[in-house]
Motif scaffolding. Structure first.
Motif, PDB file in Angstrom:
ATOM      1  N   GLY A  76      82.577  79.512 -20.633  1.00 22.82           N
ATOM      2  CA  GLY A  76      81.987  78.372 -21.320  1.00 22.82           C
ATOM      3  C   GLY A  76      82.835  77.125 -21.210  1.00 22.82           C
ATOM      4  O   GLY A  76      82.329  76.026 -21.074  1.00 22.82           O
ATOM      5  N   GLY A  77      84.129  77.277 -21.274  1.00 22.50           N
ATOM      6  CA  GLY A  77      85.039  76.145 -21.187  1.00 22.50           C
ATOM      7  C   GLY A  77      86.452  76.651 -21.009  1.00 22.50           C
ATOM      8  O   GLY A  77      86.754  77.797 -21.341  1.00 22.50           O
ATOM      9  N   CYS A  78      87.313  75.795 -20.479  1.00 21.09           N
ATOM     10  CA  CYS A  78      88.706  76.199 -20.318  1.00 21.09           C
ATOM     11  C   CYS A  78      89.609  74.977 -20.399  1.00 21.09           C
ATOM     12  O   CYS A  78      89.157  73.843 -20.284  1.00 21.09           O
ATOM     13  N   HIS A  79      90.869  75.242 -20.608  1.00 23.44           N
ATOM     14  CA  HIS A  79      91.889  74.200 -20.691  1.00 23.44           C
ATOM     15  C   HIS A  79      93.168  74.783 -20.093  1.00 23.44           C
ATOM     16  O   HIS A  79      93.514  75.932 -20.366  1.00 23.44           O
ATOM     17  N   GLY A  80      93.853  74.005 -19.274  1.00 22.60           N
ATOM     18  CA  GLY A  80      95.123  74.458 -18.732  1.00 22.60           C
ATOM     19  C   GLY A  80      95.048  75.087 -17.359  1.00 22.60           C
ATOM     20  O   GLY A  80      96.066  75.378 -16.748  1.00 22.60           O
ATOM     21  N   PHE A  81      93.855  75.350 -16.890  1.00 22.08           N
ATOM     22  CA  PHE A  81      93.653  75.784 -15.515  1.00 22.08           C
ATOM     23  C   PHE A  81      92.258  75.352 -15.093  1.00 22.08           C
ATOM     24  O   PHE A  81      91.411  75.058 -15.929  1.00 22.08           O
ATOM     25  N   PRO A  82      92.022  75.275 -13.781  1.00 21.73           N
ATOM     26  CA  PRO A  82      90.701  74.842 -13.327  1.00 21.73           C
ATOM     27  C   PRO A  82      89.634  75.866 -13.695  1.00 21.73           C
ATOM     28  O   PRO A  82      89.930  77.041 -13.923  1.00 21.73           O
ATOM     29  N   SER A  83      88.420  75.403 -13.771  1.00 20.87           N
ATOM     30  CA  SER A  83      87.296  76.302 -14.036  1.00 20.87           C
ATOM     31  C   SER A  83      87.340  77.451 -13.037  1.00 20.87           C
ATOM     32  O   SER A  83      87.760  77.276 -11.894  1.00 20.87           O
ATOM     33  N   PHE A  84      86.935  78.630 -13.476  1.00 17.80           N
ATOM     34  CA  PHE A  84      87.031  79.798 -12.614  1.00 17.80           C
ATOM     35  C   PHE A  84      85.824  80.697 -12.807  1.00 17.80           C
ATOM     36  O   PHE A  84      85.118  80.616 -13.794  1.00 17.80           O
ATOM     37  N   SER A  85      85.626  81.560 -11.848  1.00 14.49           N
ATOM     38  CA  SER A  85      84.592  82.581 -11.927  1.00 14.49           C
ATOM     39  C   SER A  85      85.217  83.821 -12.545  1.00 14.49           C
ATOM     40  O   SER A  85      86.372  84.145 -12.264  1.00 14.49           O
ATOM     41  N   LEU A  86      84.488  84.517 -13.383  1.00 14.07           N
ATOM     42  CA  LEU A  86      85.033  85.737 -13.974  1.00 14.07           C
ATOM     43  C   LEU A  86      85.238  86.828 -12.925  1.00 14.07           C
ATOM     44  O   LEU A  86      85.994  87.759 -13.150  1.00 14.07           O
ATOM     45  N   ASP A  87      84.580  86.691 -11.781  1.00 14.28           N
ATOM     46  CA  ASP A  87      84.812  87.634 -10.684  1.00 14.28           C
ATOM     47  C   ASP A  87      86.168  87.409 -10.033  1.00 14.28           C
ATOM     48  O   ASP A  87      86.703  88.296  -9.376  1.00 14.28           O
ATOM     49  N   ASP A  88      86.709  86.205 -10.202  1.00 18.44           N
ATOM     50  CA  ASP A  88      88.006  85.852  -9.632  1.00 18.44           C
ATOM     51  C   ASP A  88      88.850  85.175 -10.706  1.00 18.44           C
ATOM     52  O   ASP A  88      89.343  84.073 -10.536  1.00 18.44           O
ATOM     53  N   SER A  89      88.988  85.846 -11.835  1.00 17.62           N
ATOM     54  CA  SER A  89      89.621  85.285 -13.019  1.00 17.62           C
ATOM     55  C   SER A  89      91.144  85.289 -12.931  1.00 17.62           C
ATOM     56  O   SER A  89      91.737  86.273 -12.507  1.00 17.62           O
ATOM     57  N   PRO A  90      91.780  84.190 -13.376  1.00 21.39           N
ATOM     58  CA  PRO A  90      93.239  84.165 -13.416  1.00 21.39           C
ATOM     59  C   PRO A  90      93.803  84.862 -14.656  1.00 21.39           C
ATOM     60  O   PRO A  90      95.009  84.907 -14.849  1.00 21.39           O
ATOM     61  N   ILE A  91      92.943  85.395 -15.494  1.00 14.97           N
ATOM     62  CA  ILE A  91      93.361  86.134 -16.692  1.00 14.97           C
ATOM     63  C   ILE A  91      92.656  87.489 -16.699  1.00 14.97           C
ATOM     64  O   ILE A  91      91.750  87.731 -15.909  1.00 14.97           O
ATOM     65  N   SER A  92      93.070  88.356 -17.585  1.00 17.49           N
ATOM     66  CA  SER A  92      92.538  89.715 -17.612  1.00 17.49           C
ATOM     67  C   SER A  92      91.096  89.754 -18.124  1.00 17.49           C
ATOM     68  O   SER A  92      90.842  89.470 -19.288  1.00 17.49           O
ATOM     69  N   VAL A  93      90.174  90.108 -17.261  1.00 16.15           N
ATOM     70  CA  VAL A  93      88.768  90.212 -17.649  1.00 16.15           C
ATOM     71  C   VAL A  93      88.560  91.368 -18.622  1.00 16.15           C
ATOM     72  O   VAL A  93      87.739  91.285 -19.531  1.00 16.15           O
ATOM     73  N   SER A  94      89.332  92.439 -18.481  1.00 12.46           N
ATOM     74  CA  SER A  94      89.163  93.569 -19.402  1.00 12.46           C
ATOM     75  C   SER A  94      89.549  93.175 -20.826  1.00 12.46           C
ATOM     76  O   SER A  94      88.922  93.627 -21.782  1.00 12.46           O
ATOM     77  N   ILE A  95      90.536  92.315 -20.987  1.00 16.08           N
ATOM     78  CA  ILE A  95      90.886  91.829 -22.323  1.00 16.08           C
ATOM     79  C   ILE A  95      89.765  90.948 -22.858  1.00 16.08           C
ATOM     80  O   ILE A  95      89.381  91.059 -24.022  1.00 16.08           O
ATOM     81  N   LEU A  96      89.213  90.100 -22.012  1.00 18.38           N
ATOM     82  CA  LEU A  96      88.079  89.258 -22.430  1.00 18.38           C
ATOM     83  C   LEU A  96      86.890  90.124 -22.852  1.00 18.38           C
ATOM     84  O   LEU A  96      86.234  89.849 -23.849  1.00 18.38           O
ATOM     85  N   ARG A  97      86.632  91.171 -22.089  1.00 19.35           N
ATOM     86  CA  ARG A  97      85.518  92.068 -22.429  1.00 19.35           C
ATOM     87  C   ARG A  97      85.754  92.767 -23.761  1.00 19.35           C
ATOM     88  O   ARG A  97      84.839  92.906 -24.569  1.00 19.35           O
ATOM     89  N   LEU A 117      96.938  95.321 -15.143  1.00 14.33           N
ATOM     90  CA  LEU A 117      97.630  94.745 -13.993  1.00 14.33           C
ATOM     91  C   LEU A 117      97.319  93.260 -13.851  1.00 14.33           C
ATOM     92  O   LEU A 117      98.204  92.456 -13.570  1.00 14.33           O
ATOM     93  N   SER A 118      96.059  92.874 -14.070  1.00 13.93           N
ATOM     94  CA  SER A 118      95.691  91.473 -13.918  1.00 13.93           C
ATOM     95  C   SER A 118      96.431  90.603 -14.933  1.00 13.93           C
ATOM     96  O   SER A 118      96.745  89.442 -14.654  1.00 13.93           O
ATOM     97  N   LEU A 119      96.721  91.160 -16.091  1.00 15.35           N
ATOM     98  CA  LEU A 119      97.488  90.426 -17.098  1.00 15.35           C
ATOM     99  C   LEU A 119      98.900  90.156 -16.588  1.00 15.35           C
ATOM    100  O   LEU A 119      99.405  89.038 -16.684  1.00 15.35           O
ATOM    101  N   LEU A 120      99.519  91.165 -16.027  1.00 11.59           N
ATOM    102  CA  LEU A 120     100.871  90.993 -15.503  1.00 11.59           C
ATOM    103  C   LEU A 120     100.894  89.979 -14.362  1.00 11.59           C
ATOM    104  O   LEU A 120     101.795  89.162 -14.261  1.00 11.59           O
ATOM    105  N   LEU A 121      99.883  90.016 -13.512  1.00 10.54           N
ATOM    106  CA  LEU A 121      99.807  89.085 -12.388  1.00 10.54           C
ATOM    107  C   LEU A 121      99.549  87.647 -12.846  1.00 10.54           C
ATOM    108  O   LEU A 121      99.951  86.700 -12.178  1.00 10.54           O
ATOM    109  N   SER A 122      98.877  87.491 -13.987  1.00 18.10           N
ATOM    110  CA  SER A 122      98.540  86.153 -14.481  1.00 18.10           C
ATOM    111  C   SER A 122      99.760  85.409 -15.008  1.00 18.10           C
ATOM    112  O   SER A 122      99.729  84.197 -15.134  1.00 18.10           O
TER     113      SER A 122
END
Length: 157
Positions: free
Chosen positions: A35-56, A80-85
């Motif tokens: 819906g909105g973001c701040h601090g990074f460019p808009s992104f697709s949840l398929d290619d998220s810079p943060i953990s999608v499982s945490i968002l879910r 793993l995605s959290l650690l990579l972020s």
């Protein structure tokens, strides 16, 4: 609707002092969307810079997440995605629809902050969620949250 989520993301970022913020919501098909973001460019949840499982977990199951250091937290270290972020301190608070079902989540993290999100910042994020729920439900009687950042003791009279 995008403007509302964008305003919510900015309000959350300003109030928490978070480096990165995202607002996700369930779309008409029940899938998560940004819906909105701040601090990074808009992104697709398929290619998220943060953990999608945490968002879910937060957005679909209504789970609140507060982690002071995700790098050493046993449960968070499994993402793993959290650690990579590069996220260190994580705060994720769900918001609900008019029927009380999880409708999305407010996410914030920090990557190099001294300290971590605390209880006061969790309470602020919950105030933001209640404010957003009111706006989404067409009620403008819930006031916009004030800043949660502690005042500098040198400026307090």
């Amino acid at each position: 609707m995008r403007e509302l989520y964008g305003e919510a993301a900015q309000t959350l970022a300003d109030g928490l002092g978070a480096q990165r913020v995202a607002i996700v919501y369930k779309d008409e098909e029940g899938k998560l969307a940004l819906g909105g973001c701040h601090g990074f460019p808009s992104f697709s949840l398929d290619d998220s810079p943060i953990s999608v499982s945490i968002l879910r977990d937060a957005a679909l199951e209504g789970r609140t997440i507060l982690t002071q250091d995700g790098r050493v937290d046993h449960e968070m270290a499994q993402h793993l995605s959290l650690l990579l972020s590069g996220a260190v301190s994580i705060l994720c608070v769900p918001f609900h629809d008019a029927n009380g079902y999880p409708a999305g989540a407010l996410y914030a993290d920090t990557t190099g902050r001294v300290g971590a999100f605390r209880r006061s910042e969790l309470l602020y994020a919950r105030e933001c969620a209640v404010w957003l729920e009111g706006l989404l439900g067409g009620s403008y009687s819930v006031p916009k949250p004030g800043l949660a950042l502690p005042q500098d003791s040198s400026t307090v009279q």
